[in-house]
Motif scaffolding. Structure first.
Motif, PDB file in Angstrom:
ATOM      1  N   SER A   6      -3.815   0.129  -6.520  1.00 52.51           N
ATOM      2  CA  SER A   6      -4.072  -0.960  -5.570  1.00 52.51           C
ATOM      3  C   SER A   6      -3.064  -2.089  -5.740  1.00 52.51           C
ATOM      4  O   SER A   6      -2.539  -2.620  -4.753  1.00 52.51           O
ATOM      5  CB  SER A   6      -5.493  -1.496  -5.747  1.00 52.51           C
ATOM      6  N   VAL A   7      -2.794  -2.451  -6.985  1.00 53.68           N
ATOM      7  CA  VAL A   7      -1.781  -3.480  -7.252  1.00 53.68           C
ATOM      8  C   VAL A   7      -0.407  -2.985  -6.784  1.00 53.68           C
ATOM      9  O   VAL A   7       0.368  -3.743  -6.192  1.00 53.68           O
ATOM     10  CB  VAL A   7      -1.762  -3.868  -8.750  1.00 53.68           C
ATOM     11  N   GLY A   8      -0.122  -1.710  -7.008  1.00 60.89           N
ATOM     12  CA  GLY A   8       1.139  -1.146  -6.537  1.00 60.89           C
ATOM     13  C   GLY A   8       1.254  -1.171  -5.026  1.00 60.89           C
ATOM     14  O   GLY A   8       2.306  -1.501  -4.476  1.00 60.89           O
ATOM     15  N   TRP A   9       0.158  -0.842  -4.335  1.00 64.84           N
ATOM     16  CA  TRP A   9       0.146  -0.870  -2.868  1.00 64.84           C
ATOM     17  C   TRP A   9       0.414  -2.286  -2.361  1.00 64.84           C
ATOM     18  O   TRP A   9       1.240  -2.504  -1.476  1.00 64.84           O
ATOM     19  CB  TRP A   9      -1.201  -0.352  -2.381  1.00 64.84           C
ATOM     20  N   MET A  10      -0.274  -3.278  -2.941  1.00 63.24           N
ATOM     21  CA  MET A  10      -0.074  -4.658  -2.513  1.00 63.24           C
ATOM     22  C   MET A  10       1.339  -5.137  -2.831  1.00 63.24           C
ATOM     23  O   MET A  10       1.979  -5.817  -2.014  1.00 63.24           O
ATOM     24  CB  MET A  10      -1.096  -5.593  -3.158  1.00 63.24           C
ATOM     25  N   ALA A  35      13.579  -0.856   2.937  1.00 62.84           N
ATOM     26  CA  ALA A  35      12.155  -0.956   3.257  1.00 62.84           C
ATOM     27  C   ALA A  35      11.600   0.395   3.693  1.00 62.84           C
ATOM     28  O   ALA A  35      10.503   0.785   3.284  1.00 62.84           O
ATOM     29  CB  ALA A  35      11.940  -2.001   4.357  1.00 62.84           C
ATOM     30  N   HIS A  36      12.356   1.117   4.488  1.00 60.24           N
ATOM     31  CA  HIS A  36      11.915   2.447   4.929  1.00 60.24           C
ATOM     32  C   HIS A  36      11.770   3.384   3.730  1.00 60.24           C
ATOM     33  O   HIS A  36      10.789   4.125   3.623  1.00 60.24           O
ATOM     34  CB  HIS A  36      12.917   3.014   5.936  1.00 60.24           C
ATOM     35  N   LEU A  42       7.173   5.217  -2.012  1.00 55.06           N
ATOM     36  CA  LEU A  42       6.311   4.532  -2.972  1.00 55.06           C
ATOM     37  C   LEU A  42       5.025   3.993  -2.339  1.00 55.06           C
ATOM     38  O   LEU A  42       3.938   4.268  -2.837  1.00 55.06           O
ATOM     39  CB  LEU A  42       7.099   3.399  -3.638  1.00 55.06           C
ATOM     40  N   LEU A  43       5.141   3.252  -1.252  1.00 57.82           N
ATOM     41  CA  LEU A  43       3.957   2.637  -0.665  1.00 57.82           C
ATOM     42  C   LEU A  43       2.958   3.679  -0.187  1.00 57.82           C
ATOM     43  O   LEU A  43       1.767   3.572  -0.485  1.00 57.82           O
ATOM     44  CB  LEU A  43       4.345   1.710   0.499  1.00 57.82           C
ATOM     45  N   ASP A 155      -0.673  14.643  -6.314  1.00 59.69           N
ATOM     46  CA  ASP A 155      -0.223  14.326  -4.962  1.00 59.69           C
ATOM     47  C   ASP A 155       1.214  13.806  -4.946  1.00 59.69           C
ATOM     48  O   ASP A 155       1.994  14.140  -4.052  1.00 59.69           O
ATOM     49  CB  ASP A 155      -1.142  13.294  -4.314  1.00 59.69           C
ATOM     50  N   ILE A 156       1.565  12.998  -5.923  1.00 59.00           N
ATOM     51  CA  ILE A 156       2.940  12.489  -5.996  1.00 59.00           C
ATOM     52  C   ILE A 156       3.900  13.642  -6.252  1.00 59.00           C
ATOM     53  O   ILE A 156       4.955  13.742  -5.620  1.00 59.00           O
ATOM     54  CB  ILE A 156       3.060  11.383  -7.067  1.00 59.00           C
TER      55      ILE A 156
END
Length: 185
Positions: A6-10, A35-36, A42-43, A155-156
């Motif tokens: 969650s911290v990584g997503w944010m 960004a892409h 990662l995102l 999954d990664i």
């Protein structure tokens, strides 16, 4: 695992905003490409893992998915974010990466995504709204929690092999947690 993803997503959402905001004026075409790349590599996997681990935690603990308003609110926000992120933001970011033209809605969307995740973090701490149901089911067996930890890693690895994010094992972990909860009820 849920807190980390969650911290990584944010963090990725804030980084997207930081990359795309200056690109609005056309001064940083490299930032759109970065960004892409950040979004796809990662995102997206972190968002999938955060959502999956959160759902598994809700299903595997007495919190439940619908017993507490704050958990239900987090679930709804997560589903909306994933849908909007996949359908709207990723599509707009793909277009921006091809044309090097960044739009205000794309930049605003990244800021909104980071804000929504921060709001979810507040919900986790404040726990407003109380309970909706009369009883709390028991906590799931340890193997359910283990699937929530192992699934994002698998999954990664699968996403790296395929070249695009794939939440296959996360969905399997959710299904297993749902089955365990149904068996306990």
């Amino acid at each position: 695992m849920h807190v980390l993803t969650s911290v990584g997503w944010m963090t990725c959402a804030v980084a997207l905003f930081a990359l795309l905001a200056p690109a609005l004026s056309g001064e940083a075409p490299w930032a759109v490409t970065a960004a892409h790349h950040l979004d796809t590599r990662l995102l997206a996997p972190l968002a999938n893992a955060s959502a999956a681990t959160g759902i598994v935690l809700a299903l595997a603990t007495p919190w439940g998915l619908t017993l507490h308003r704050w958990v239900l609110a987090k679930f709804v926000i997560t589903v909306v974010q994933l849908a909007a992120g996949i359908v709207l933001l990723s599509a707009a970011l793909n277009t921006a990466a091809q044309t090097l033209d960044v739009t205000v809605p794309l930049v605003a969307g990244t800021a909104l995504m980071a804000t929504a995740i921060a709001f979810q973090a507040w919900l986790s701490v404040a726990k407003p709204g109380g309970r909706r149901g009369p009883r709390k089911p028991p906590t799931a067996p340890a193997w359910v929690f283990a699937t929530a930890v192992i699934a994002p890693v698998l999954d990664i690895a699968l996403g790296l092999a395929l070249g695009f994010p794939s939440p296959l094992f996360a969905l399997l972990a959710i299904a297993l947690a749902a089955a365990a909860r149904a068996r306990a009820a």
